[in-house]
Design an enzyme around this catalytic site. Structure first.
Site: not given
Ligand code: SF4
Length: 324
Positions: A112, A192, A195
């Site tokens: 991240k 995967k 959304k």
């Protein structure tokens, strides 16, 4: 006494089939066997969420999906993380026993930080500490996790061991309960289901929306013509049919390889099966959504129950740490 399970769900709004098959279905099943504590982790969402305008509606929509899917406030404690403010106290206190080096080594933190170099915030580094606090505030014995989350749970166990060694036996070392469900791939057939990649199907979508999405799914890329033999092992529609129509899989495998069935018909069958599977959930969701204040009541009641456990834990922790 039943063992206690804890799990947290990120408030990403309406749930998709990947969320359902990979987590929620399992949460529903665990309700019979364990004393379950399920929480929507809104504080965790703030570590990467820049715009919080949709946070409340995301929490409500996700809650409605989970309740319609079978999470039962009579069988499990269901609440929102920040509605139990003791989490922030325990997060601070566990931070005192967690070496910074442990946190800097966490692979997801490194990833991240690489992806969002402009926003490497303190909350992001401390994410595993808050995750540990989530689990141990409720003295959970068991945490359902996928294989990819095992390193996080191991870190939580290390923090617990360090705390217990220093201040005396306080928290159980949480054990992983591996969820064996394989990753649900999205409609693009590559990543995967997610959304953010818009390759998902919401479980509460209408039948028409579901069918439209499934008809756009990527299948075997080598199958260009209806007469070309297919390779079900590389086709995501095949994988999804395995979940929703396990009884047809053996014959579908043969029919696909011999081009007896075309992809359009195959997708139509999947769409019908998915719509059939989720029809009761969708009806239940509509009923619950129509009850004024129902979701808010469930969340408030869950937070009340969670706080009873949390306050007891905090009193013990503060005593052991010499704060009271
Ligand atoms: Fe996939 Fe079905 Fe087409 Fe075979 S027939 S490639 S399983 S969509």
């Amino acid at each position: 006494m039943k063992k206690r399970v804890f799990s947290g769900v990120r408030p990403t709004g309406r749930l998709h089939i990947g969320n359902y098959l990979g987590a929620i279905k399992n949460y529903v099943a665990l309700q019979g066997e364990f004393d379950c504590v399920y929480c929507v982790v809104d504080l965790h969402a703030l570590t990467t969420l820049e715009d919080t305008a949709l946070l409340q509606s995301n929490i409500r929509e996700g809650m409605l999906d989970m309740l319609a899917a079978g999470l039962d406030p009579q069988k499990a404690v269901i609440f929102v993380q920040s509605h139990v403010p003791e989490i922030n106290e325990l997060f601070t206190l566990l931070g005192m026993v967690t070496p910074l080096g442990w946190l800097m080594r966490v692979p997801t933190f490194k990833e991240k930080a690489r992806m969002h170099p402009q926003n490497v915030n303190y909350g992001l580094v401390g994410y595993p500490v808050m995750m540990t606090a989530d689990i141990v505030l409720y003295k959970a014995d068991v945490v359902p996790v996928g294989e990819d989350q095992l390193p996080h749970l191991e870190l939580a166990r290390e923090i617990v061991r360090r705390f217990n060694e220093h201040f005396g036996d306080t928290f159980p070392e949480p054990q992983a309960r591996l969820t064996t469900f394989p990753m649900v791939v999205g409609l693009d057939g590559q990543s995967k289901m997610s959304k953010s990649l818009n390759n998902h199907i919401e479980i509460a979508a209408t039948a028409e929306e579901t069918t439209k999405k499934i008809m756009s799914a990527v299948t075997d890329p080598a199958r260009k013509l209806r007469s070309d033999p297919g390779h079900p092992e590389v086709c995501n529609v095949f994988k999804l049919r395995r979940h929703f129509e396990p009884e047809v899989i053996a014959s579908l495998d043969a029919d696909c390889r011999t081009a007896k069935i075309g992809c359009v018909d195959c997708k139509k069958s999947l769409a019908a099966a998915v719509n059939n599977y989720f029809a009761p959930l969708r009806a239940r969701r509509a009923e619950l959504a129509a009850i004024p204040g129902y979701v808010e009541e469930v969340m408030a009641d869950g937070a009340r129950q969670a706080r009873v456990i949390a306050c007891r834990t905090m009193e013990e922790v503060k005593k052991k740490m010499g704060l009271i």
